[in-house]
Design a protein around this motif. Sequence first.
Motif, PDB file in Angstrom:
ATOM      1  N   SER A   1       0.843  -1.211   0.000  1.00  0.00           N
ATOM      2  CA  SER A   1       0.000   0.000   0.000  1.00  0.00           C
ATOM      3  C   SER A   1       0.871   1.251   0.000  1.00  0.00           C
ATOM      4  O   SER A   1       0.672   2.181  -0.801  1.00  0.00           O
ATOM      5  CB  SER A   1      -0.911   0.023   1.229  1.00  0.00           C
ATOM      6  N   TYR A   2       1.836   1.272   0.921  1.00  0.00           N
ATOM      7  CA  TYR A   2       2.704   2.450   1.029  1.00  0.00           C
ATOM      8  C   TYR A   2       3.670   2.567  -0.145  1.00  0.00           C
ATOM      9  O   TYR A   2       3.984   3.673  -0.584  1.00  0.00           O
ATOM     10  CB  TYR A   2       3.457   2.427   2.359  1.00  0.00           C
ATOM     11  N   ASN A   3       4.125   1.453  -0.679  1.00  0.00           N
ATOM     12  CA  ASN A   3       4.989   1.509  -1.868  1.00  0.00           C
ATOM     13  C   ASN A   3       4.266   2.159  -3.046  1.00  0.00           C
ATOM     14  O   ASN A   3       4.851   2.936  -3.802  1.00  0.00           O
ATOM     15  CB  ASN A   3       5.465   0.105  -2.260  1.00  0.00           C
ATOM     16  N   SER A   4       2.973   1.815  -3.192  1.00  0.00           N
ATOM     17  CA  SER A   4       2.179   2.410  -4.273  1.00  0.00           C
ATOM     18  C   SER A   4       2.053   3.919  -4.095  1.00  0.00           C
ATOM     19  O   SER A   4       2.188   4.694  -5.046  1.00  0.00           O
ATOM     20  CB  SER A   4       0.778   1.778  -4.317  1.00  0.00           C
ATOM     21  N   LEU A   5       1.789   4.339  -2.846  1.00  0.00           N
ATOM     22  CA  LEU A   5       1.671   5.773  -2.560  1.00  0.00           C
ATOM     23  C   LEU A   5       2.998   6.493  -2.795  1.00  0.00           C
ATOM     24  O   LEU A   5       3.042   7.571  -3.396  1.00  0.00           O
ATOM     25  CB  LEU A   5       1.214   5.984  -1.113  1.00  0.00           C
ATOM     26  N   MET A   6       4.088   5.887  -2.339  1.00  0.00           N
ATOM     27  CA  MET A   6       5.416   6.506  -2.505  1.00  0.00           C
ATOM     28  C   MET A   6       5.797   6.608  -3.977  1.00  0.00           C
ATOM     29  O   MET A   6       6.293   7.646  -4.436  1.00  0.00           O
ATOM     30  CB  MET A   6       6.466   5.699  -1.739  1.00  0.00           C
TER      31      MET A   6
ATOM     32  N   LEU B   1       6.378  14.763  -6.293  1.00  0.00           N
ATOM     33  CA  LEU B   1       6.156  15.171  -4.904  1.00  0.00           C
ATOM     34  C   LEU B   1       7.137  14.392  -4.028  1.00  0.00           C
ATOM     35  O   LEU B   1       6.773  13.502  -3.256  1.00  0.00           O
ATOM     36  CB  LEU B   1       4.704  14.889  -4.495  1.00  0.00           C
ATOM     37  N   LEU B   2       8.415  14.727  -4.165  1.00  0.00           N
ATOM     38  CA  LEU B   2       9.478  13.926  -3.557  1.00  0.00           C
ATOM     39  C   LEU B   2       9.435  13.992  -2.030  1.00  0.00           C
ATOM     40  O   LEU B   2       9.608  12.982  -1.353  1.00  0.00           O
ATOM     41  CB  LEU B   2      10.838  14.392  -4.078  1.00  0.00           C
ATOM     42  N   SER B   3       9.209  15.192  -1.477  1.00  0.00           N
ATOM     43  CA  SER B   3       9.139  15.332  -0.017  1.00  0.00           C
ATOM     44  C   SER B   3       7.973  14.528   0.547  1.00  0.00           C
ATOM     45  O   SER B   3       8.064  13.937   1.626  1.00  0.00           O
ATOM     46  CB  SER B   3       8.997  16.797   0.372  1.00  0.00           C
ATOM     47  N   LYS B   4       6.860  14.490  -0.189  1.00  0.00           N
ATOM     48  CA  LYS B   4       5.686  13.718   0.216  1.00  0.00           C
ATOM     49  C   LYS B   4       6.028  12.227   0.300  1.00  0.00           C
ATOM     50  O   LYS B   4       5.578  11.521   1.210  1.00  0.00           O
ATOM     51  CB  LYS B   4       4.549  13.943  -0.788  1.00  0.00           C
ATOM     52  N   SER B   5       6.838  11.775  -0.651  1.00  0.00           N
ATOM     53  CA  SER B   5       7.249  10.370  -0.658  1.00  0.00           C
ATOM     54  C   SER B   5       8.048  10.035   0.600  1.00  0.00           C
ATOM     55  O   SER B   5       7.864   8.976   1.209  1.00  0.00           O
ATOM     56  CB  SER B   5       8.080  10.069  -1.913  1.00  0.00           C
ATOM     57  N   LEU B   6       8.933  10.946   1.011  1.00  0.00           N
ATOM     58  CA  LEU B   6       9.717  10.733   2.226  1.00  0.00           C
ATOM     59  C   LEU B   6       8.814  10.723   3.456  1.00  0.00           C
ATOM     60  O   LEU B   6       9.023   9.936   4.392  1.00  0.00           O
ATOM     61  CB  LEU B   6      10.787  11.827   2.368  1.00  0.00           C
ATOM     62  N   GLN B   7       7.802  11.594   3.471  1.00  0.00           N
ATOM     63  CA  GLN B   7       6.848  11.636   4.588  1.00  0.00           C
ATOM     64  C   GLN B   7       6.090  10.308   4.702  1.00  0.00           C
ATOM     65  O   GLN B   7       5.868   9.794   5.803  1.00  0.00           O
ATOM     66  CB  GLN B   7       5.849  12.771   4.390  1.00  0.00           C
ATOM     67  N   LEU B   8       5.717   9.759   3.543  1.00  0.00           N
ATOM     68  CA  LEU B   8       4.997   8.476   3.526  1.00  0.00           C
ATOM     69  C   LEU B   8       5.877   7.345   4.050  1.00  0.00           C
ATOM     70  O   LEU B   8       5.393   6.438   4.737  1.00  0.00           O
ATOM     71  CB  LEU B   8       4.510   8.168   2.107  1.00  0.00           C
ATOM     72  N   PHE B   9       7.168   7.404   3.731  1.00  0.00           N
ATOM     73  CA  PHE B   9       8.110   6.392   4.225  1.00  0.00           C
ATOM     74  C   PHE B   9       8.182   6.452   5.755  1.00  0.00           C
ATOM     75  O   PHE B   9       8.139   5.421   6.435  1.00  0.00           O
ATOM     76  CB  PHE B   9       9.494   6.611   3.617  1.00  0.00           C
TER      77      PHE B   9
END
Length: 457
Positions: A79-84, A92-100
Amino acid sequence: MVTRLSTKFMNICISSMCKSKQLLKAEVVLIDAIKLGVLPDTVTYNTLVDAYCRFVSIDAGYTVLNRMKEAGINPNVVSYNSLMSGAVRKCLLSKSLQLFDEMLQSGIHPDVWSYNILIHCLFRLGRPDEGYRVFKDIVERAEMYPTMATYNVMINGLCKHGYVHNALMLFRNLQRHGFVPYVLTYNAMINGLCKARRLADARRVLREFCDYGYEPNAITYTTVMKCCFRCGRLEQGLEILSEMRRKGYTFDGFAYCTVVAALVKTGRIEEVDEIAGKMTSNGLVPDLASYNTMINLFCRQGKFDEALKLVDEIEKQGLKCDQYTHTIIIHGLCKIGNFVGAEKHLDYMKSLGFGFNLVAFNCMLDCLGKAGHIDQAVKVFDSMEVKDSFTYTILVHNLCRAKKFLFASKLLVACLKSGFQILRATQRAVINGLCTAGFVNEARKVKSKIRTARLMR
């Protein structure tokens, strides 16, 4: 009775709808299935998360994640891999880090794909040292092994940030440990070496590529060929061209531009015609970008008659010159001092329906100033419908060259008041010129106005 098979069948239907971008129908399938007593599982929601991230937005994908939690199904690493991944695709690179970070806080253990996305993200954010530390962490973990995708991300990222030597070391280390690199890995390595102008290494890797039984594609060959031309190895570049043709690769417009540009730069005009003839016989017609490249090179070399012949050829091929083509011609006319011809061509452009060509006017302004026709340059400046920072910088710079420092200072101040910016080197030229000419008080006033303009910004 609800069976596992029925949930699987529902997931297949939803996946098919999502792949064809029919998300509303996928939602209808989900609602109808629930009404019939078929309950969704993790796979169902993960499919929707991925689809919404790809075709709608990250926020829409995250909404599905919330629906998943409300249904009593815990999101997993997929789920999180898909979002990232979706966040990276949308830049939205910063968003990807937040999701991690959110995934870690939720107690979900990242897998190798999570780390691949994280490394890619860090490289794109300009943080290669952190990306390398994450990679090292994967390598040192006993329970996790880097995949070829991990190595591809690392090699590509290191090359893009100028660490070509480190990328090559990693590539060699990969081979020593028995990994056979994929085509993508070779292409990334060759591209990085070519950008660093390490032609010998690039050709060595290309030979290894072939020795492993892989077939380099047209992009691989074109990359190395272009590097040969940049390094002044014209014959080697033409050898690669011959190899491409022997192997039956389609010679696309980009490769055509590359070869033609190299031949024109070295004055081998006859060979340009020969290459063009061979390409035409293979059914490839040069596109407008190819013609523009040749016209630009001819104009830069002062071969204006050759450039005009190509313009006629464009029309014979049924193509239409674009604004860039006309700008090249106008700049070429200005460079040979034919300002009357340049003005006529500007009028001709207007008659063809093109709008105001700011770039062409800026070129004319610059050439007039460099040729010493500063009064005519001022007239052109006054007649311009649109002006930008380059327009002001060009005229102020040329006024300084003509020792008209007072006029240059007034134009500089007017530019700053209009909200435009002028290069600091040009600003210094005005101030130094005023001081040299004895206008010290005027220089102080200009300095003050420059400081005020900076504060206002």
